[in-house]
Design a protein around this motif. Structure first.
Motif, short mmCIF file in Angstrom:
data_model
loop_
_atom_site.label_atom_id
_atom_site.label_comp_id
_atom_site.label_asym_id
_atom_site.label_seq_id
_atom_site.Cartn_x
_atom_site.Cartn_y
_atom_site.Cartn_z
N GLY A 37 -20.60 -0.62 -12.05
CA GLY A 37 -20.43 -0.33 -10.62
C GLY A 37 -19.35 -1.17 -9.97
N GLU A 38 -18.81 -2.15 -10.71
CA GLU A 38 -17.76 -3.02 -10.15
C GLU A 38 -16.39 -2.63 -10.72
N MET A 39 -16.34 -1.54 -11.46
CA MET A 39 -15.11 -1.11 -12.13
C MET A 39 -14.80 0.34 -11.76
N ILE A 40 -13.52 0.66 -11.60
CA ILE A 40 -13.11 2.05 -11.37
C ILE A 40 -11.90 2.36 -12.25
N PRO A 41 -11.68 3.65 -12.57
CA PRO A 41 -10.45 3.99 -13.29
C PRO A 41 -9.25 3.52 -12.46
N LEU A 42 -8.21 3.05 -13.13
CA LEU A 42 -7.03 2.50 -12.42
C LEU A 42 -6.47 3.56 -11.48
N PRO A 43 -6.45 3.30 -10.17
CA PRO A 43 -6.01 4.33 -9.23
C PRO A 43 -4.50 4.51 -9.21
N GLY A 44 -4.05 5.70 -8.79
CA GLY A 44 -2.63 5.97 -8.64
C GLY A 44 -2.01 4.98 -7.67
N GLY A 45 -0.77 4.61 -7.95
CA GLY A 45 -0.10 3.66 -7.07
C GLY A 45 -0.31 2.22 -7.48
N SER A 46 -1.14 1.99 -8.55
CA SER A 46 -1.33 0.63 -9.05
C SER A 46 -0.21 0.28 -10.02
N SER A 47 -0.02 -1.02 -10.28
CA SER A 47 0.88 -1.40 -11.37
C SER A 47 0.19 -2.43 -12.25
N LEU A 48 0.43 -2.30 -13.57
CA LEU A 48 -0.11 -3.25 -14.55
C LEU A 48 0.92 -4.34 -14.77
N VAL A 49 0.51 -5.61 -14.71
CA VAL A 49 1.46 -6.73 -14.83
C VAL A 49 0.92 -7.80 -15.76
N MET A 50 1.84 -8.60 -16.32
CA MET A 50 1.42 -9.76 -17.10
C MET A 50 1.11 -10.89 -16.12
N VAL A 51 0.12 -11.69 -16.41
CA VAL A 51 -0.22 -12.81 -15.54
C VAL A 51 0.53 -14.05 -16.05
N PRO A 52 1.50 -14.54 -15.26
CA PRO A 52 2.36 -15.64 -15.74
C PRO A 52 1.55 -16.82 -16.29
N GLU A 53 1.99 -17.35 -17.42
CA GLU A 53 1.42 -18.57 -18.00
C GLU A 53 0.00 -18.41 -18.56
N HIS A 134 -4.34 7.32 1.30
CA HIS A 134 -3.31 8.34 1.54
C HIS A 134 -2.08 7.71 2.21
N LYS A 135 -2.26 7.14 3.41
CA LYS A 135 -1.09 6.71 4.20
C LYS A 135 -0.36 5.54 3.57
N TRP A 136 -1.01 4.82 2.68
CA TRP A 136 -0.37 3.63 2.12
C TRP A 136 -0.05 3.84 0.65
N HIS A 137 -0.09 5.11 0.23
CA HIS A 137 0.23 5.37 -1.19
C HIS A 137 1.72 5.16 -1.40
N PRO A 138 2.13 4.38 -2.40
CA PRO A 138 3.56 4.07 -2.61
C PRO A 138 4.46 5.31 -2.69
N ARG A 139 3.89 6.49 -3.01
CA ARG A 139 4.75 7.67 -3.16
C ARG A 139 5.33 8.11 -1.82
N TYR A 140 4.75 7.61 -0.70
CA TYR A 140 5.28 8.00 0.62
C TYR A 140 6.33 7.01 1.11
N TYR A 141 6.69 6.05 0.28
CA TYR A 141 7.62 5.00 0.72
C TYR A 141 8.81 4.90 -0.24
N ASN A 142 9.86 4.22 0.22
CA ASN A 142 11.09 4.07 -0.61
C ASN A 142 11.58 5.42 -1.09
N THR A 143 11.45 6.42 -0.21
CA THR A 143 11.87 7.76 -0.61
C THR A 143 13.38 7.89 -0.45
N GLU A 144 13.91 8.99 -0.96
CA GLU A 144 15.36 9.22 -0.94
C GLU A 144 15.95 9.12 0.47
#
Ligand code: SF4
Length: 441
Positions: A37-53, A134-144
């Motif tokens: 219940g504390e986990m969800i499938p990775l939602p759209g608009g997320s990014s996977l990153v390496m954790v420095p160090e 919806h309103k903060w989904h990265p696909r609505y930003y940095n558009t052409e």
């Protein structure tokens, strides 16, 4: 027990799962095996990153112990790194990534790292959805079309320093509230004050803890006319318009109360459209009173804790205290302002029994309308060094449930137009905390 596998990356940034190690989730002072219940499938608009160090750590079910991967388990050599997700707005992290930092290892940048794991073919993240994204989904930003919009707007108002500053934030920090000013929609940010009356540990515009802030602070105080020009343009043209004073690239806006109050008066004489919002630490009550009297509609108050000592430890306030914050909120509520808390949320601290109790009392005592959950982007070591250890924690899901029990309280992740000022929006008067997704694992 549903099992999520540990994910890690090698020096080439290639992602792997470890078939024999379970994913662990971190809190301020513990490592746990997350519940479904504390986990969800990775939602759209997320990014996977390496954790420095950070060397990755997983749970060895066979020997019932935590195991740190100091080199690539498949190649037998080479550095490996813990992996985490950066979430879009609308999602609240339930656990931090777990890793071991070598002695002398540097502090993490101010990013909202969330723990991840693999189940079947699906990457899961330790988070829960607390608002529509919806309103903060990265696909609505940095558009052409953004660059053209910025160019035309700066051409139309060559002397407006706020627009020039926001064009930098929109282009270089991909700031969504700056871009909304040029897209002429939703919530637009209007920064106006370089100075601040606090010294928050994880301030994103000034270094208070030895970590470079991700944004530079504006270096001028705009004239009232500059504020009015940007504000009026947005409120009269934007869909579901909100103008927000108090952005990540400035200090405390209420210190600029004389100009903001004048600007609000002039704007309200010209239009009744939209919502005028103030993001603030609310410590400077005199400034808040002036801005409220001028016609403010909404106020969002940033809080790390409703315990005075823990508040002071994190916010390092200069010549004010939590009592002043309460007085400002009460004044605003008494004058019909819609007040939200911007609750800086950190697993293992914000969900402690004692913190939840004080938060609940604070909300009811001050008639708070909404709590916005904000993942606090800070290296846990920066908090561990000051905060009192321990105290039973309920988990972030438990915190959400506790908030859900407060009558009339809205819980979400960001500001909405104030009721009656939506224009053509979809405000539904109070988000029900979604039941955690049942995993048929
Ligand atoms: S109130 Fe805002 S600007 Fe001031 S120190 Fe805190 S985070 Fe930074």
């Amino acid at each position: 027990m549903t099992r999520f596998l540990t994910l890690f990356a090698n020096e080439r940034g290639e992602l792997f799962e470890h078939p024999g190690l379970g994913m662990l989730g971190g809190t301020l002072d513990s490592w746990v095996l997350p519940e479904p219940g504390e986990m969800i499938p990775l939602p759209g608009g997320s990014s996977l990153v390496m954790v420095p160090e950070h060397y990755p750590v997983g749970w060895d079910w066979q020997h019932d112990r935590a195991v740190c991967l100091e080199s690539d388990p498949f190649e037998g050599k080479g550095r490996v790194y813990a992996v985490a997700a950066l979430l879009p707005q609308g999602f609240t992290r339930t656990y931090l990534p777990v890793g071991v930092v070598p002695p002398g290892g540097g502090l993490l940048p101010l990013l909202g790292y969330a723990a991840v794991g693999l189940r079947g073919e699906q990457v899961y993240v330790a988070a829960i959805q607390t608002d529509r994204h919806h309103k903060w989904h990265p696909r609505y930003y940095n558009t052409e079309g953004l660059e053209e919009r910025i160019y035309r707007r700066l051409q139309a108002s060559p002397g407006n320093r706020i627009l020039k500053h926001l064009s930098h934030c929109a282009r270089h920090y991909s700031c969504f509230t700056a871009q909304n000013i040029f897209y002429e929609r939703w919530e637009g940010g209007i920064p106006s004050m370089p100075a601040c009356n606090a010294g928050c540990i994880a301030c994103i515009s000034e270094d208070h803890a030895g970590v470079a802030p991700p944004q530079n602070r504006l270096d001028f105080v705009p004239e009232t006319e500059e504020i009015v020009e940007v504000g009026l343009h947005h409120l009269t043209r934007a869909r579901e318009a909100i103008i927000s004073f108090g952005q990540g690239c400035e200090g405390e806006p209420s210190l600029n109360y004389l100009r903001l109050a004048e600007a609000i008066r002039v704007i309200r004489e010209a239009t009744g459209e939209g919502t005028i919002n103030l993001n603030t630490n609310a410590g400077f009550s005199e400034g808040i009173r002036h801005i409220v009297d001028a016609g403010l509609n909404a106020m969002r108050v940033t809080l790390f804790s409703c315990d005075a000592d823990n508040y002071n430890l994190y916010h390092q306030p200069k010549n004010y205290g939590l009592r002043d914050v309460e007085n400002s909120i009460r004044y605003a509520r008494e004058h019909g302002v819609y007040v939200s808390l911007n609750l800086l949320t950190f697993p293992g601290f914000t969900d402690r029994e004692e913190e939840i109790k004080k938060l609940r009392d604070f909300i009811i005592r001050n008639d708070i309308n909404m709590v916005q959950l904000r993942n606090l982007n800070v290296d846990p070591r920066q908090l561990q060094s000051g905060l009192p250890y321990g105290g039973k924690a309920r988990g972030i899901v438990g915190l959400l449930k506790a908030l859900q029990q407060i009558k009339g309280l809205r819980v979400g992740s960001y500001s909405y137009p104030v009721p009656g000022r939506e224009g053509n929006s979809c405000f539904d008067g109070g988000l029900k905390v979604p039941e955690p997704v049942q995993h048929n694992g």
